[in-house]
Enzyme design. Structure first.
Site, PDB file in Angstrom:
ATOM      1  CG  HIS A   1      -7.729  -0.148   2.228  1.00 36.62           C
ATOM      2  ND1 HIS A   1      -8.076  -0.625   3.473  1.00 36.62           N
ATOM      3  CD2 HIS A   1      -6.895  -1.074   1.707  1.00 36.62           C
ATOM      4  CE1 HIS A   1      -7.463  -1.767   3.696  1.00 36.62           C
ATOM      5  NE2 HIS A   1      -6.743  -2.075   2.638  1.00 36.62           N
TER       6      HIS A   1
ATOM      7  CD  GLU B   1      -8.031  -3.640  -0.510  1.00 39.86           C
ATOM      8  OE1 GLU B   1      -6.921  -3.466  -1.037  1.00 39.86           O
ATOM      9  OE2 GLU B   1      -8.179  -4.309   0.518  1.00 39.86           O
TER      10      GLU B   1
ATOM     11  CG  HIS C   1      -2.008  -1.032   1.191  1.00 43.91           C
ATOM     12  ND1 HIS C   1      -2.479  -1.614   0.036  1.00 43.91           N
ATOM     13  CD2 HIS C   1      -2.735  -1.590   2.215  1.00 43.91           C
ATOM     14  CE1 HIS C   1      -3.441  -2.473   0.341  1.00 43.91           C
ATOM     15  NE2 HIS C   1      -3.610  -2.489   1.641  1.00 43.91           N
TER      16      HIS C   1
HETATM   17  C1  BGC Z   1      -4.575  -6.238   2.502  1.00 46.82           C
HETATM   18  C2  BGC Z   1      -4.379  -6.884   3.849  1.00 46.82           C
HETATM   19  C3  BGC Z   1      -3.873  -5.846   4.785  1.00 46.82           C
HETATM   20  C4  BGC Z   1      -4.846  -4.723   4.846  1.00 46.82           C
HETATM   21  C5  BGC Z   1      -4.293  -3.625   5.692  1.00 46.82           C
HETATM   22  C6  BGC Z   1      -5.569  -5.144   2.661  1.00 46.82           C
HETATM   23  O1  BGC Z   1      -5.729  -4.493   1.450  1.00 46.82           O
HETATM   24  O2  BGC Z   1      -4.987  -7.149   1.529  1.00 46.82           O
HETATM   25  O3  BGC Z   1      -3.465  -7.954   3.769  1.00 46.82           O
HETATM   26  O4  BGC Z   1      -3.635  -6.366   6.043  1.00 46.82           O
HETATM   27  O5  BGC Z   1      -5.085  -4.221   3.579  1.00 46.82           O
HETATM   28  O6  BGC Z   1      -5.259  -3.004   6.372  1.00 46.82           O
END
Ligand code: BGC
Length: 379
Positions: free
Chosen positions: A207, A344, A133
């Site tokens: 998210h 997502e 991310h």
């Molecule tokens: C991921 C998870 C991660 C989370 C974080 C998601 O998009 O797939 O693995 O822990 O985001 O909040």
């Protein structure tokens, strides 16, 4: 950007014809207020978008974050359906990416490395041995510049962030504009537009953690999910795709028809074990570049239904497996295991290292675009 000297409270009346007034229940509107301050003194603003049906999205310019989303149940009762915090501090300290735009790369890049035009780049490692991310200070941890767009006739907010060359290891200065629009069809529409001054990679996503019951002490296990996909990209134990596509047939990953999330989440299955539940990318049937239905999420108690549409090839369904009660959210509620879920829309994880997944390279002469829509109704 809003000047702090203004009280920052104004309303845009977007509907003025007589016909429009007869049909409407609520005047579509958009207001802005100061939400709080970052530790360095910069103000964080909150924009409130309301459509004709009274659906209300509160979006802050820190992380371009959807902080709350009020939608009606089958009896017309409004409730907030996204997890989040009451204060700037919550977002500044939080580690779960509640409601934010994440990037530059939403999802994981194996060992944080990739090659582009023969050169290797090393990104920040922030998830085991991988990059997740956008790194330590991703798009969710920066202040965006907000601009109310009044010419569309709908409540619409554009947020822009200029990510400097080298940020978190990524090449090129990237300018990303994200426009949130609340339509009269009860859609929260998200349009992305990105440019760069040097070749780079870009794969942002939204998210939000949804809990359509509107009660954040409830788990999401009775929500019924349908995903328009016949396969997933299976992962290793670090949640990096192996590069294969696995058919969902005869596996707990089969959401081709509406199925309760909790029905198979504890089945003995290697993929579920690696993800500690669902935390995988589904390979959507969508035609590339065309907005089509990706998923439906239904909560039987409230009757709320959410339809996700996108032009992206992948959908990461994450069942909130890492929520453990340590995040104290809105109204002091501690978000426990699996009390929110993310859908997502994005390119497949680790695409920069998997040529078979396509390309997410962005060059100076190109424009990155994505459209994703979350539409709300009841059954
Ligand atoms: C991921 C998870 C991660 C989370 C974080 C998601 O998009 O797939 O693995 O822990 O985001 O909040």
């Amino acid at each position: 950007m809003i000047r702090s000297s203004l009280v920052c409270l104004f309303t845009l009346f977007l509907c003025s014809t007589e016909a429009c007034q007869i049909n409407r229940k609520v005047q579509p509107s958009m207001t802005a207020t100061v939400f709080g301050k970052l530790s360095d003194g910069r103000e964080v603003h909150e924009y409130t978008l309301t459509n004709r049906a009274g659906i209300t999205a509160k979006i802050i310019d820190y992380g371009a974050t959807v902080r709350s989303l009020l939608v009606p149940d089958r009896n017309g009762k409004m409730a907030d359906v996204v997890l989040g915090y009451d204060s700037v501090q919550g977002y500044a300290d939080g580690t779960a990416y509640f409601g934010a735009i994440v990037g530059r790369y939403g999802n994981r890049i194996g060992k944080g490395k990739f090659q582009l035009d023969g050169k290797e780049y090393q990104l920040t490692i922030n998830d085991g041995e991988n990059h997740l991310h956008g790194g330590k200070i991703g798009f969710n941890k920066v202040l965006w510049a907000g601009k109310i767009l009044s010419d569309s006739g709908k409540p619409s907010l554009q947020l822009q962030y200029v990510s400097p060359d080298g940020e978190e290891g990524y090449p090129g200065t990237v300018t990303l504009k994200v426009t949130y629009t609340l339509t009269d069809n009860n859609e929260l529409r998200i349009d992305y537009e990105g440019t760069t001054d040097k070749p780079t990679i870009l794969n942002p996503t939204q998210h939000s953690y949804f809990n359509l019951s509107g009660v954040f002490t409830n788990k999401i296990l009775d929500h019924q999910l349908m995903i328009e996909a016949d396969g997933i990209t299976p992962v290793d134990k670090g949640l990096i795709p192996t590069g294969q596509i696995l058919s969902v047939a005869n596996t707990p990953m089969d959401f081709r028809t509406h199925t309760a999330i909790g029905a198979r989440i504890n089945d003995p299955n290697e993929q579920l074990a690696f993800g500690k539940g669902y935390d995988h990318n589904w390979v959507l049937r969508n035609k590339a570049g065309q907005v089509g239905k990706a998923a439906e999420l239904y909560e039987p108690g409230s009757g709320r239904l959410m339809i996700v549409s996108t032009d992206q090839p992948g959908l990461q369904f994450y069942s909130g497996n890492f929520l453990d009660g340590s995040a104290k959210g809105k109204n002091g509620v501690a978000y426990q295991h699996r009390t929110g879920l993310c859908l997502e829309t994005q390119a497949f994880p680790d695409t920069p290292n998997k040529p078979q997944f396509g390309s997410i390279t962005l060059r100076p002469e190109q424009v990155y675009r994505q459209t994703t829509i979350y539409q709300f109704s009841t059954r």
